[in-house]
Design an enzyme around this catalytic site. Structure first.
Site, PDB file in Angstrom:
ATOM      1  N   LYS B 184      42.483  11.811  46.856  1.00 46.21           N
ATOM      2  CA  LYS B 184      43.204  12.185  45.638  1.00 46.21           C
ATOM      3  C   LYS B 184      43.593  10.940  44.852  1.00 46.21           C
ATOM      4  O   LYS B 184      44.407  10.143  45.301  1.00 46.21           O
ATOM      5  CB  LYS B 184      44.473  12.972  45.952  1.00 46.21           C
ATOM      6  CG  LYS B 184      45.085  13.555  44.671  1.00 46.21           C
ATOM      7  CD  LYS B 184      46.517  14.015  44.821  1.00 46.21           C
ATOM      8  CE  LYS B 184      47.524  12.905  44.569  1.00 46.21           C
ATOM      9  NZ  LYS B 184      47.605  12.468  43.163  1.00 46.21           N
ATOM     10  N   GLU B 258      49.999   1.448  52.844  1.00 52.98           N
ATOM     11  CA  GLU B 258      50.056   0.165  52.130  1.00 52.98           C
ATOM     12  C   GLU B 258      51.017   0.397  50.981  1.00 52.98           C
ATOM     13  O   GLU B 258      50.702   1.103  50.029  1.00 52.98           O
ATOM     14  CB  GLU B 258      48.649  -0.221  51.674  1.00 52.98           C
ATOM     15  CG  GLU B 258      48.507  -1.705  51.441  1.00 52.98           C
ATOM     16  CD  GLU B 258      48.840  -2.058  50.023  1.00 52.98           C
ATOM     17  OE1 GLU B 258      50.031  -2.364  49.782  1.00 52.98           O
ATOM     18  OE2 GLU B 258      47.956  -2.019  49.170  1.00 52.98           O
ATOM     19  N   CYS B 292      50.860  -4.408  44.099  1.00 57.06           N
ATOM     20  CA  CYS B 292      51.810  -4.338  45.205  1.00 57.06           C
ATOM     21  C   CYS B 292      52.062  -5.706  45.826  1.00 57.06           C
ATOM     22  O   CYS B 292      53.150  -5.992  46.296  1.00 57.06           O
ATOM     23  CB  CYS B 292      51.324  -3.354  46.257  1.00 57.06           C
ATOM     24  SG  CYS B 292      49.598  -3.587  46.658  1.00 57.06           S
ATOM     25  N   GLU B 389      61.345  -3.863  43.962  1.00 61.13           N
ATOM     26  CA  GLU B 389      60.019  -4.015  43.387  1.00 61.13           C
ATOM     27  C   GLU B 389      60.045  -3.448  41.967  1.00 61.13           C
ATOM     28  O   GLU B 389      60.376  -2.278  41.769  1.00 61.13           O
ATOM     29  CB  GLU B 389      58.983  -3.269  44.237  1.00 61.13           C
ATOM     30  CG  GLU B 389      57.578  -3.472  43.722  1.00 61.13           C
ATOM     31  CD  GLU B 389      56.535  -2.722  44.542  1.00 61.13           C
ATOM     32  OE1 GLU B 389      56.785  -1.567  44.908  1.00 61.13           O
ATOM     33  OE2 GLU B 389      55.470  -3.300  44.799  1.00 61.13           O
TER      34      GLU B 389
END
Lengths: 315, 478
Positions: B184, B258, B292, B389
């Protein structure tokens, strides 16, 4: 004697001080430097930007002939071409200078009188620089006396590589003193200095000694101007001006043959040193065959068609 | 930027890609509508133009896709590795042949500059398939004993920041090891995965080996919780990653996650400064910082702080922000209005907490989602912008005095995905790298990727490794 920029007078106070200063400069990461140069090489310069870049590049050329076989006739032909690079289009800018050996300076000066095109002469036992200092200085005096506006000297690479930086520094000072009003271009022969760290040190050494231009190479060795070594020298003049207020020119020479290459170098100038250097007082190309390619591309832009080598003049 | 040397527009042509007005789900080798007929629109973040309408998968579609993958698994896993390799090599070559088309498509759907899709994303996508194609017939020699077995059906959910590259990271090792997949893509970037479905058909890949379900988080949840899925692979936010970890707890599903990061880019005073500045820029402004493993915290030694910051600001002023399809664009659009809002909120928090903001002087286009490259100084470990983040073009600058302090500050994070070390001293690189709790440590470079190199995190950055020989383990029953 010309004096060093005051901000760095300590750096040249002694042999050991100079050595400490040069070894205290930030190192250069070769992979990173080359990656940055390559990445700027992907800039896509089209239409109006390309037209601007081509004319600017033509105006920055030191049209050069440095052959044992040079004759006054050859030099006069080159001078005529420098003044009117494209006989079919008088809007084409003139080149910055014609660059010859000292014994051809008088011929070039006569041919270029009143044109605004400068006469540059290599000197100091070009290209190897392997001669006694007196001989080198005499070489410079000769060229200046014959009317050279600019002197392209070579540094003593042997002294530089063996760590005798003060000898190199003093030699540049001595040559500068002989130049009078002529602008001095200091050639490092980057291909022989071999490492980027050395090229950065040589750049600062040359600037401290009063160079008006720092120049990559003679065009006589295997590796001459590259995007990476020119980028590095552009960083040096940028940093030098930021610290001293003194602006110094850069001249890549040798191996730049196509419009595409020249435009890449101008992108380096624009995005590294900045637009203040986008002028032939501060940036030059040492080249000969480059001019014809620029002229063909210029004709292509104005007519929409490629002309071919029969439509530009041979040197 | 008013300059004498004004670069004329140099747009890459859109005509190389033909985007259909609507797309279905790719299940069992066919494009089909969603069971309940739902669709959603995907827009170009740089212009807000609607690019296409795609089917929105629901639980019934997930079930159908998993069944197709299960059915295909039997034959696919029984193929000799050298046969599976042929398909992967074929896919890799088709990706190379269609790379310009895919680069333009990815730039349109994601908003990132064509320079990046052309020079980074697409070459890496092809390289990943080539690399794992090479492993398919050598699994006996991967270090897991003779004839290691695949897991079965892999349910894979990927993010929007590198749509096609994350697909490659997920699908290439899964297929090489003999698994079949249901993948997906993110709801804001569904198109390149659908084009990949077409590439699977072009390569003659057996039906059901790869299934692509476009949709929202509910479809992702249905996929990872499906009882017949043997392997869950997720790349995305830490919050969703935690939810997935909870949902698969107690099952025998193998999981790799991840997740987020807050990478420290450490610049020592003996660094190659000009290249370090380039590395800082690459570290946090590559893909608008929506990476990331971005180097979103700059740790700079006090003795060179001013020099580095001056050089960095000067460099950021030359960045070219604008039309992502222009070949000279350095900074593209933020992927979505939602992400832009998140970045904006965090930057406001930074300012409210007293950090000093500096943004590059660039003009933002009037439509689309944009954020100027920004850095914060006067930041401490206690500031939100040094801990959370941001996933945007925002750099927090902190300083340190000694190597130990640099290591302590770098490791003082809930994340542990990436770090960078800048020094000309080789022994310092090794000493510091050994002390950093980060899955990837770059030395005198940043954001460099290679399919042969494993990638993954510590702590809340997730677990499991993708890429390299290590990446095989995630898809093998070992």
């Amino acid at each position: 004697m010309p004096t060093t920029a005051p901000a760095f007078s300590d750096a040249t106070a002694s042999d050991s001080a100079l050595r400490r200063f040069l070894f205290g400069l930030p190192g250069v990461d070769a992979v990173g430097l080359e990656a940055r140069a390559a990445s700027l090489g992907t800039r896509s310069i089209k239409t109006t930007a390309k037209a601007y870049a081509i004319d600017l590049a033509i105006s920055m050329i030191d049209l050069t002939t440095l052959e044992g076989a040079d004759t006054p006739g050859k030099v006069r032909a080159l001078a005529a071409k420098a003044v009117h690079p494209d006989p079919t289009d008088r809007t084409t800018p003139r080149t910055a200078a014609v660059c010859v050996y000292p014994d051809m300076v008088a011929t070039a000066t006569a041919a270029l009188a009143g044109s605004g095109v400068k006469v540059a002469s290599v000197a100091t036992a070009f290209p190897a620089g392997r001669a006694a200092l007196d001989v080198k200085l005499a070489d410079v005096r000769d060229a200046v006396a014959a009317g050279a506006d600019e002197i392209d000297m070579v540094i003593d690479r042997g002294a530089f590589l063996s760590g005798r930086f003060m000898k190199v520094y003093e030699e540049i000072l001595a040559v500068k003193a002989e130049c009078g009003t002529a602008r001095l271009k200091v050639i490092f022969e980057t291909g022989e200095l071999a490492t980027y760290d050395n090229i950065r040190r040589a750049s600062w050494l040359g600037m401290l000694a009063g160079a008006d231009f720092i120049k990559t190479s003679t065009g006589k060795v295997a590796t001459n101007a590259t995007p990476a070594n020119t980028l590095l020298m552009l960083e040096a003049v940028r940093d030098f001006r930021a610290q001293t207020g003194v602006q110094i020119g850069v001249k890549p020479a040798g191996g730049i043959r196509t419009t595409k290459d020249a435009v890449k170098f101008l992108v380096l100038v624009n995005e590294t040193a900045g637009e203040d250097w986008l002028d032939n007082h501060w940036f030059r190309f040492g080249a000969s065959s480059l001019l014809n390619d620029l002229l063909m591309q210029r004709q292509k832009l104005s007519t929409g068609r490629y002309s071919g080598p029969d439509y530009v003049t041979v040197d | 930027m008013a300059s004498a040397f004004e670069y004329a527009p140099a747009p890459e042509s859109r005509s190389v890609v033909d985007i259909a007005p609507s797309y279905g789900l790719f299940i069992d080798g066919e494009f089909t509508e969603a069971a309940d007929g739902k669709v959603f629109k995907t827009v170009s973040p740089s212009t807000e133009e609607v690019l296409s309408e795609v089917a929105q998968a629901g639980a019934a579609d997930v079930d159908r896709a998993v069944k197709a993958a299960r059915k295909a698994f039997e034959k696919w896993s029984a193929l000799p590795g050298s046969e599976r390799a042929k398909y992967l090599f074929r896919i890799a070559r088709i990706i190379q042949e269609r790379s310009r088309e895919l680069a333009v498509l990815e730039t349109l759907d994601n908003g990132k500059p064509i320079k990046e899709t052309r020079d980074a994303d697409l070459p890496l996508v092809a390289a990943h398939f080539f690399y794992y194609a090479g492993w398919a017939d050598k699994l006996d020699h991967a270090g897991y004993g003779a004839n290691p077995r695949p897991l079965g059906v892999a349910g894979q959910v990927i993010p929007w920041n590198f749509p096609l590259l994350m697909l490659a990271w997920k699908i290439a090792p899964a297929l090489a090891t003999g698994n079949t997949v249901v993948l997906k893509p993110a709801e804001t970037t569904p198109l390149s995965a659908l084009f990949f479905a077409d590439i699977c058909r072009q390569a003659g890949l057996p039906k059901g080996v790869v299934n692509i379900l476009t949709g929202y988080g509910d479809a992702g949840e249905a996929l990872v919780t499906h009882s017949d899925v043997n392997k869950v692979a997720f790349t995305g936010s830490t919050a969703v990653g935690k939810a997935i970890a909870r949902s698969v707890a107690g099952t025998d599903k193998k999981v790799t996650l991840e997740l987020g990061g807050k990478g420290a880019n450490i610049v020592f005073d003996d660094a190659p400064i000009d290249q370090a500045v380039e590395g800082i820029v690459t570290g946090i402004f590559f893909n608008q910082g929506q990476v990331c493993c971005a180097g979103s915290r700059l740790l700079v030694q006090e003795s060179v702080q001013d020099e580095v910051l001056d050089a960095l600001k000067r460099r950021l002023s030359t960045l070219r922000l604008g039309d992502p399809l222009d070949k000279n664009t350095d900074i593209g659009a933020i992927n979505s209005a939602e992400q832009l809002a998140r970045i904006t909120t965090l930057v406001e928090t930074g300012e409210a907490e007293g950090a000093e903001r500096w943004s590059a002087p660039c003009e933002l286009p009037s439509s689309g989602y944009w954020f100027a490259p920004t850095l914060f100084t006067n930041v401490t470990q206690a500031h939100t912008v040094a801990r959370d983040e941001i996933f945007g073009p925002v750099l927090s600058v902190l300083s340190f005095r000694t190597p130990d302090e640099a290591v302590a500050k770098a490791n003082n994070s809930q994340y542990g995905l990436s770090a960078g070390i800048w020094t000309e001293k080789g022994s310092r690189i090794l000493a510091v790298a050994n002390k950093l709790r980060a899955g990837v440590v770059w030395a005198n470079t940043f954001n460099k990727f290679d399919p042969t190199s494993p990638f993954g995190g510590y702590k809340e950055s997730g677990y499991g490794r993708e890429g390299g020989r290590h990446g095989l383990e995630a898809y093998l029953d070992v």
